[in-house]
Design a protein around this motif. Structure first.
Motif, PDB file in Angstrom:
ATOM      1  N   TRP A 162      49.394  -6.934  50.441  1.00  0.00           N
ATOM      2  CA  TRP A 162      49.839  -7.555  51.686  1.00  0.00           C
ATOM      3  C   TRP A 162      51.108  -6.908  52.203  1.00  0.00           C
ATOM      4  O   TRP A 162      51.298  -6.733  53.411  1.00  0.00           O
ATOM      5  CB  TRP A 162      50.048  -9.044  51.453  1.00  0.00           C
ATOM      6  N   GLN A 163      51.990  -6.530  51.288  1.00  0.00           N
ATOM      7  CA  GLN A 163      53.263  -5.934  51.680  1.00  0.00           C
ATOM      8  C   GLN A 163      53.173  -4.430  51.882  1.00  0.00           C
ATOM      9  O   GLN A 163      54.155  -3.811  52.280  1.00  0.00           O
ATOM     10  CB  GLN A 163      54.325  -6.257  50.626  1.00  0.00           C
ATOM     11  N   GLY A 164      52.003  -3.845  51.594  1.00  0.00           N
ATOM     12  CA  GLY A 164      51.839  -2.414  51.799  1.00  0.00           C
ATOM     13  C   GLY A 164      52.493  -1.559  50.737  1.00  0.00           C
ATOM     14  O   GLY A 164      52.750  -0.371  50.980  1.00  0.00           O
ATOM     15  N   ASP A 165      52.741  -2.111  49.561  1.00  0.00           N
ATOM     16  CA  ASP A 165      53.375  -1.348  48.488  1.00  0.00           C
ATOM     17  C   ASP A 165      52.351  -0.449  47.794  1.00  0.00           C
ATOM     18  O   ASP A 165      51.150  -0.720  47.797  1.00  0.00           O
ATOM     19  CB  ASP A 165      54.024  -2.287  47.471  1.00  0.00           C
ATOM     20  N   ALA A 166      52.860   0.623  47.176  1.00  0.00           N
ATOM     21  CA  ALA A 166      51.975   1.607  46.567  1.00  0.00           C
ATOM     22  C   ALA A 166      51.450   1.165  45.213  1.00  0.00           C
ATOM     23  O   ALA A 166      50.416   1.662  44.761  1.00  0.00           O
ATOM     24  CB  ALA A 166      52.711   2.951  46.423  1.00  0.00           C
ATOM     25  N   GLU A 167      52.152   0.256  44.544  1.00  0.00           N
ATOM     26  CA  GLU A 167      51.716  -0.204  43.233  1.00  0.00           C
ATOM     27  C   GLU A 167      52.241  -1.608  42.983  1.00  0.00           C
ATOM     28  O   GLU A 167      53.115  -2.096  43.687  1.00  0.00           O
ATOM     29  CB  GLU A 167      52.213   0.737  42.133  1.00  0.00           C
ATOM     30  N   VAL A 168      51.679  -2.238  41.964  1.00  0.00           N
ATOM     31  CA  VAL A 168      52.120  -3.571  41.576  1.00  0.00           C
ATOM     32  C   VAL A 168      53.327  -3.427  40.649  1.00  0.00           C
ATOM     33  O   VAL A 168      53.330  -2.579  39.749  1.00  0.00           O
ATOM     34  CB  VAL A 168      50.990  -4.336  40.866  1.00  0.00           C
ATOM     35  N   THR A 169      54.331  -4.269  40.850  1.00  0.00           N
ATOM     36  CA  THR A 169      55.542  -4.219  40.039  1.00  0.00           C
ATOM     37  C   THR A 169      55.806  -5.587  39.416  1.00  0.00           C
ATOM     38  O   THR A 169      55.246  -6.604  39.854  1.00  0.00           O
ATOM     39  CB  THR A 169      56.758  -3.810  40.897  1.00  0.00           C
ATOM     40  N   PRO A 170      56.684  -5.645  38.402  1.00  0.00           N
ATOM     41  CA  PRO A 170      57.057  -6.953  37.842  1.00  0.00           C
ATOM     42  C   PRO A 170      57.649  -7.905  38.874  1.00  0.00           C
ATOM     43  O   PRO A 170      57.529  -9.126  38.732  1.00  0.00           O
ATOM     44  CB  PRO A 170      58.075  -6.589  36.759  1.00  0.00           C
ATOM     45  N   ALA A 171      58.264  -7.361  39.925  1.00  0.00           N
ATOM     46  CA  ALA A 171      58.815  -8.227  40.970  1.00  0.00           C
ATOM     47  C   ALA A 171      57.709  -8.982  41.694  1.00  0.00           C
ATOM     48  O   ALA A 171      57.885 -10.151  42.081  1.00  0.00           O
ATOM     49  CB  ALA A 171      59.626  -7.401  41.963  1.00  0.00           C
ATOM     50  N   HIS A 172      56.561  -8.346  41.892  1.00  0.00           N
ATOM     51  CA  HIS A 172      55.428  -9.042  42.506  1.00  0.00           C
ATOM     52  C   HIS A 172      54.940 -10.174  41.604  1.00  0.00           C
ATOM     53  O   HIS A 172      54.575 -11.261  42.079  1.00  0.00           O
ATOM     54  CB  HIS A 172      54.285  -8.066  42.768  1.00  0.00           C
ATOM     55  N   VAL A 173      54.935  -9.921  40.300  1.00  0.00           N
ATOM     56  CA  VAL A 173      54.509 -10.950  39.348  1.00  0.00           C
ATOM     57  C   VAL A 173      55.448 -12.145  39.416  1.00  0.00           C
ATOM     58  O   VAL A 173      55.004 -13.307  39.451  1.00  0.00           O
ATOM     59  CB  VAL A 173      54.458 -10.369  37.925  1.00  0.00           C
ATOM     60  N   GLN A 174      56.741 -11.889  39.451  1.00  0.00           N
ATOM     61  CA  GLN A 174      57.710 -12.982  39.535  1.00  0.00           C
ATOM     62  C   GLN A 174      57.542 -13.778  40.818  1.00  0.00           C
ATOM     63  O   GLN A 174      57.689 -15.006  40.830  1.00  0.00           O
ATOM     64  CB  GLN A 174      59.129 -12.414  39.459  1.00  0.00           C
ATOM     65  N   ALA A 175      57.216 -13.093  41.907  1.00  0.00           N
ATOM     66  CA  ALA A 175      57.138 -13.761  43.201  1.00  0.00           C
ATOM     67  C   ALA A 175      55.989 -14.749  43.281  1.00  0.00           C
ATOM     68  O   ALA A 175      56.067 -15.734  44.031  1.00  0.00           O
ATOM     69  CB  ALA A 175      57.008 -12.720  44.318  1.00  0.00           C
ATOM     70  N   VAL A 176      54.907 -14.514  42.527  1.00  0.00           N
ATOM     71  CA  VAL A 176      53.729 -15.396  42.614  1.00  0.00           C
ATOM     72  C   VAL A 176      53.538 -16.219  41.347  1.00  0.00           C
ATOM     73  O   VAL A 176      52.557 -16.963  41.243  1.00  0.00           O
ATOM     74  CB  VAL A 176      52.458 -14.571  42.880  1.00  0.00           C
ATOM     75  N   ALA A 177      54.455 -16.127  40.407  1.00  0.00           N
ATOM     76  CA  ALA A 177      54.262 -16.767  39.099  1.00  0.00           C
ATOM     77  C   ALA A 177      54.090 -18.272  39.208  1.00  0.00           C
ATOM     78  O   ALA A 177      53.216 -18.859  38.573  1.00  0.00           O
ATOM     79  CB  ALA A 177      55.433 -16.422  38.177  1.00  0.00           C
ATOM     80  N   GLU A 178      54.915 -18.920  40.016  1.00  0.00           N
ATOM     81  CA  GLU A 178      54.847 -20.382  40.061  1.00  0.00           C
ATOM     82  C   GLU A 178      53.539 -20.875  40.670  1.00  0.00           C
ATOM     83  O   GLU A 178      53.018 -21.919  40.276  1.00  0.00           O
ATOM     84  CB  GLU A 178      56.047 -20.936  40.843  1.00  0.00           C
ATOM     85  N   LEU A 179      52.990 -20.126  41.615  1.00  0.00           N
ATOM     86  CA  LEU A 179      51.702 -20.510  42.193  1.00  0.00           C
ATOM     87  C   LEU A 179      50.593 -20.487  41.153  1.00  0.00           C
ATOM     88  O   LEU A 179      49.673 -21.297  41.194  1.00  0.00           O
ATOM     89  CB  LEU A 179      51.340 -19.564  43.345  1.00  0.00           C
ATOM     90  N   ALA A 180      50.675 -19.555  40.209  1.00  0.00           N
ATOM     91  CA  ALA A 180      49.631 -19.414  39.199  1.00  0.00           C
ATOM     92  C   ALA A 180      49.864 -20.282  37.972  1.00  0.00           C
ATOM     93  O   ALA A 180      48.913 -20.552  37.226  1.00  0.00           O
ATOM     94  CB  ALA A 180      49.522 -17.945  38.763  1.00  0.00           C
TER      95      ALA A 180
END
Length: 365
Positions: free
Chosen positions: A267-285
């Motif tokens: 969604w953000q157009g980033d080239a790869e998944v990073t730990p920051a992405h994991v932290q950002a969605v952790a509570e939803l999961a």
């Protein structure tokens, strides 16, 4: 549907105009980017834009149907069954599609999902996770594609889902009433403007709505295409550490967390998944999978990726059930468990067992 019927349908409130529920917007967009996440459970009181957001989401997906599952639906109505008319007329065994077939490629909305029979919820979750509906009954053996975004809503005051069913729902958003007066005024003002002139309201938000739809289509292509976004061992370690800390059962939470992080990166157009992405969605999961009594981790010091447009990071009020002091979150997370409550001390009357003469002597002393 004919053109006349289409014009009679009420106008939809645009997704781009929904305000006050950033976590809800984020979760729905992530589930739409990758339906393999397993859908979204939306918990909250009445009047918090649950159904409005679900209907608006379907409009962002090209040619996506929006199917509502009625509370009294039967298993045959949902999954499909034997076409009795064809069987009686032509002596042929044919399959009559159900709601899951109609929802393929779109959004399946289930209001008050906590009030459905467990067997029906099992069928919904199986199809949402696998993308396939399999029917083996009534002389029918049939399989068909059923890839849809499952959106289930519930009011926790009306009952809870069993932990086994909660774990199979991909993401969870726990909404609260909007307490900020200015924010409430903005929400009410937008709704009144829409009701006064839906066409003009939709025209004002047409550009933002088109931008959201285009961005969603690009993100879906990056996630569901042949070259999905890669993730490193550091991402896997970050997801695993959060799941271990939450004391979740099994590894379904790890998979959901990774898929949600990849959807956010796309969604953000980033080239790869990073730990920051994991932290950002952790509570939803993890909010609906975390064991009772396990506190949610403090926000990471590393800044999470901030999108220029929604979705936004979940607000603090979405973190319900972080500790045993928050009773409603614990009751939803653990079937039959009750949160600890403070008990006041009570002064008890101690019976006087001393003889009368001894008691008088003790008073004089």
């Amino acid at each position: 549907m004919s053109a006349t019927e289409a014009t009679e349908l009420p106008a939809l409130f645009p997704f781009a105009a929904i305000a006050g529920q950033p976590a809800l917007r984020q979760a729905l967009l992530l589930a739409a980017i990758d339906p393999r996440i397993g859908g979204v459970l939306v918990e909250g009181p009445r009047g918090t834009a649950k159904s409005t957001a679900a209907r608006a989401l379907a409009e962002l997906i090209p040619a996506a149907p929006f199917v509502t599952l009625p509370l009294g639906a039967s298993l045959a109505h949902v999954a499909g069954t034997l076409d009795l008319q064809q069987a009686l007329a032509g002596h042929a065994v044919r399959f009559a599609p159900g709601l899951l077939a109609r929802a393929h490629g779109g959004v399946l909305y289930v209001d008050e999902i906590n009030l459905l029979p467990d067997a029906l919820v099992d069928v919904l979750l199986d199809a949402a996770a696998s993308g396939v509906n399999a029917v083996e009954r009534d002389g029918i053996s049939h399989r068909h594609a059923a890839r849809f975004v499952l959106v289930g809503t519930m009011n926790p005051e009306e009952g809870a889902l069993r932990p086994q069913l909660l774990d199979r729902l991909g993401l969870c958003v726990r909404l609260a009433n909007v307490a900020d007066p200015a924010e409430r005024q903005a929400i009410v003002r937008a709704r009144l403007q829409f009701e006064a002139d839906p066409a003009a309201f939709r025209t004002r938000h047409a550009a933002a709505q088109a931008a959201l739809a285009e961005r969603l289509a690009m993100a879906r292509a990056r996630v569901l295409g042949p070259e999905a976004l890669p993730w490193s061992d550091a991402v896997l370690q970050a997801a695993g550490a959060l799941c271990v800390q939450a004391e979740v059962d099994g590894v379904r939470a790890d998979l959901v967390l990774l898929r949600a992080a990849r959807a956010l990166a796309a969604w953000q157009g980033d080239a790869e998944v990073t730990p920051a992405h994991v932290q950002a969605v952790a509570e939803l999961a993890l909010v609906h999978r975390r064991k009772p009594g396990v506190a949610a981790p403090a926000p990471s010091s590393a800044p999470a990726p901030a999108p220029a447009t929604p979705p936004a990071a979940p607000p603090p009020q979405a973190h319900v059930g972080e500790s045993t002091a928050q009773g409603r979150g614990d009751a939803v997370s653990d079937w039959g468990a009750m949160p600890a409550e403070p008990v006041g001390t009570v002064r008890l009357a101690v019976p006087d067992l001393l003889p009368a003469g001894t008691r008088a002597a003790a008073k004089k002393a």
